[in-house]
Enzyme design. Sequence first.
Site, short mmCIF file in Angstrom:
data_model
loop_
_atom_site.label_atom_id
_atom_site.label_comp_id
_atom_site.label_asym_id
_atom_site.label_seq_id
_atom_site.Cartn_x
_atom_site.Cartn_y
_atom_site.Cartn_z
N LYS A 192 0.87 -1.19 0.00
CA LYS A 192 0.00 0.00 0.00
C LYS A 192 0.90 1.23 0.00
O LYS A 192 1.72 1.40 0.92
CB LYS A 192 -0.87 0.01 1.25
CG LYS A 192 -1.97 -1.02 1.18
CD LYS A 192 -3.20 -0.62 1.93
CE LYS A 192 -4.35 -1.54 1.58
NZ LYS A 192 -4.01 -2.88 1.08
N ASP A 252 -0.51 -1.58 -4.62
CA ASP A 252 -1.96 -1.51 -4.37
C ASP A 252 -2.45 -0.10 -4.67
O ASP A 252 -1.67 0.85 -4.67
CB ASP A 252 -2.26 -1.81 -2.89
CG ASP A 252 -2.21 -3.30 -2.55
OD1 ASP A 252 -2.16 -4.13 -3.47
OD2 ASP A 252 -2.21 -3.60 -1.35
N GLN A 283 -8.98 0.49 -10.30
CA GLN A 283 -10.28 0.25 -9.66
C GLN A 283 -11.41 0.54 -10.66
O GLN A 283 -11.53 1.66 -11.16
CB GLN A 283 -10.42 1.16 -8.44
CG GLN A 283 -9.37 0.90 -7.37
CD GLN A 283 -9.07 2.11 -6.53
OE1 GLN A 283 -9.00 3.23 -7.03
NE2 GLN A 283 -8.83 1.91 -5.25
N ARG A 300 -3.49 -5.33 -11.85
CA ARG A 300 -4.55 -6.03 -11.11
C ARG A 300 -5.78 -5.15 -11.29
O ARG A 300 -5.71 -3.93 -11.08
CB ARG A 300 -4.24 -6.14 -9.62
CG ARG A 300 -5.44 -6.69 -8.82
CD ARG A 300 -5.30 -6.52 -7.31
NE ARG A 300 -4.17 -7.22 -6.77
CZ ARG A 300 -3.47 -6.79 -5.71
NH1 ARG A 300 -3.80 -5.66 -5.11
NH2 ARG A 300 -2.43 -7.47 -5.28
P1 FDA Z 1 -18.50 -7.88 -4.17
O1 FDA Z 1 -18.08 -6.97 -3.07
O2 FDA Z 1 -19.81 -7.61 -4.83
O3 FDA Z 1 -18.47 -9.34 -3.60
C1 FDA Z 1 -18.98 -10.43 -4.33
C2 FDA Z 1 -19.46 -11.46 -3.33
O4 FDA Z 1 -18.32 -11.97 -2.61
C3 FDA Z 1 -20.39 -10.88 -2.25
O5 FDA Z 1 -21.72 -10.88 -2.65
C4 FDA Z 1 -20.12 -11.80 -1.10
O6 FDA Z 1 -20.85 -12.99 -1.28
C5 FDA Z 1 -18.65 -12.16 -1.25
N1 FDA Z 1 -17.76 -11.33 -0.41
C6 FDA Z 1 -17.08 -10.22 -0.79
N2 FDA Z 1 -16.35 -9.76 0.24
C7 FDA Z 1 -16.59 -10.57 1.28
C8 FDA Z 1 -16.13 -10.64 2.63
N3 FDA Z 1 -15.28 -9.74 3.11
N4 FDA Z 1 -16.56 -11.64 3.42
C9 FDA Z 1 -17.40 -12.56 2.95
N5 FDA Z 1 -17.89 -12.58 1.69
C10 FDA Z 1 -17.49 -11.59 0.87
N6 FDA Z 1 -9.43 -2.64 -3.56
C11 FDA Z 1 -8.81 -1.46 -3.71
O7 FDA Z 1 -9.46 -0.40 -3.67
N7 FDA Z 1 -7.45 -1.41 -3.90
C12 FDA Z 1 -6.69 -2.53 -3.97
O8 FDA Z 1 -5.48 -2.44 -4.15
C13 FDA Z 1 -7.35 -3.78 -3.83
N8 FDA Z 1 -6.65 -4.96 -3.90
C14 FDA Z 1 -7.34 -6.15 -3.93
C15 FDA Z 1 -6.65 -7.36 -4.14
C16 FDA Z 1 -7.35 -8.54 -4.30
C17 FDA Z 1 -6.59 -9.80 -4.56
C18 FDA Z 1 -8.77 -8.54 -4.24
C19 FDA Z 1 -9.55 -9.80 -4.46
C20 FDA Z 1 -9.44 -7.38 -3.97
C21 FDA Z 1 -8.75 -6.19 -3.80
N9 FDA Z 1 -9.40 -5.00 -3.52
C22 FDA Z 1 -8.73 -3.80 -3.62
C23 FDA Z 1 -10.80 -5.03 -3.02
C24 FDA Z 1 -11.79 -4.88 -4.15
O9 FDA Z 1 -11.74 -3.58 -4.66
C25 FDA Z 1 -13.21 -5.16 -3.65
O10 FDA Z 1 -13.55 -4.28 -2.65
C26 FDA Z 1 -13.43 -6.57 -3.14
O11 FDA Z 1 -12.76 -7.50 -3.91
C27 FDA Z 1 -14.92 -6.90 -3.19
O12 FDA Z 1 -15.39 -6.81 -4.51
P2 FDA Z 1 -15.87 -8.08 -5.35
O13 FDA Z 1 -15.45 -7.88 -6.76
O14 FDA Z 1 -15.40 -9.31 -4.70
O15 FDA Z 1 -17.43 -7.93 -5.35
#
Ligand code: FDA
Length: 299
Positions: A91, A125, A154, A175
């Site tokens: 970060k 990040d 993002q 990413r």
């Molecule tokens: P969404 O939030 O809609 O989640 C999809 C489904 O996954 C949900 O409906 C739920 O079922 C499940 N789920 C998600 N989070 C959960 C939790 N905490 N506990 C239980 N179930 C959960 N962001 C950013 O701003 N800067 C960054 O550098 C990064 N880096 C990063 C690295 C990696 C490897 C990942 C996977 C994610 C990030 N993120 C991030 C976070 C990203 O922006 C985002 O907030 C999360 O991945 C959640 O978004 P989804 O795409 O999973 O969808």
Amino acid sequence: MSILNSTIVSFVKFLPQSVVHIFAKKYIAGEELQDAVNVTKQLNSKGIVATLDVLGEAITTKEEAKEEKEECLRVLEAIKKNNLDANLSIKPTSLGLNIDTDYFYQNMREVITKAKEYNNFVRVDMEDSPYTTKTIKIFKKLQQEFDNVGIVLQAYLKRTEVDVEDLNKTKTNYRLCKGIYVEPAEIAFKEKQKVRDNFMHVLEKILLNKSYVGIATHDDFLVDGSYDLIKKMNLNKEDYEFQMLYGVKEKLRDKINADDHKLRVYVPYGKKWYAYSMRRMQENPEIAGHITKSILKLD
Ligand code: FDA
């Protein structure tokens, strides 16, 4: 997020850290580097790779940023010593971006130089929008010197498409995630489907450019859409990877792994777990139920 969930999560902020830790520990490997090494060994034994993250953000002094940088160097040494299949995520504010941009740049240079020596890779990040332009600017400077550094974009930010067009001019390793910070509607899509549509649109632009991308999501809609795109574009396994957070949707994780896609899990560790875990709890649709049960001791 449901109203009940957001109410419960607002309430969690008033709980003592020892209580919050009960829910937080699901998302962090532990407080020590050895904990992250142990988790990574388990993941690697299942054919899943990792990216390690030293927890800590919005550092306010150069002394703290120096400590974080030294821990990043120890992570790279531990990966090499233990022969782990893992890289490092950082970060920017943990290495001093909010103190002095040149100081941050020098810290990053030192870590990426060490990673290069060990044949490893560093992912920058992306934090909240006051840092986006600065992060991309310094990333581009680092990219001129190193080929073992990548960035995060993002999909909720309206500017991301333009950033991709710019970064696609050089060989960028991305990413792509939705984005986790609360951003104003002037600069960010607010509707779930609009964020998803932008994610898929930007992902296609990256892949058409033949750039490597980590598809970072737990959203079935985006995983299915990515599967379709990978098939349609006839991509090789070496062209992309999926990425997920430690402790989130392990069944989906195992499915993607079983479907023979490269999968990387983000493994955070460290004593500064609070801010990271609060963000993860806010995303968990079942958190209200878990917390209520635990407080009422229903299980
Ligand atoms: P969404 O939030 O809609 O989640 C999809 C489904 O996954 C949900 O409906 C739920 O079922 C499940 N789920 C998600 N989070 C959960 C939790 N905490 N506990 C239980 N179930 C959960 N962001 C950013 O701003 N800067 C960054 O550098 C990064 N880096 C990063 C690295 C990696 C490897 C990942 C996977 C994610 C990030 N993120 C991030 C976070 C990203 O922006 C985002 O907030 C999360 O991945 C959640 O978004 P989804 O795409 O999973 O969808």
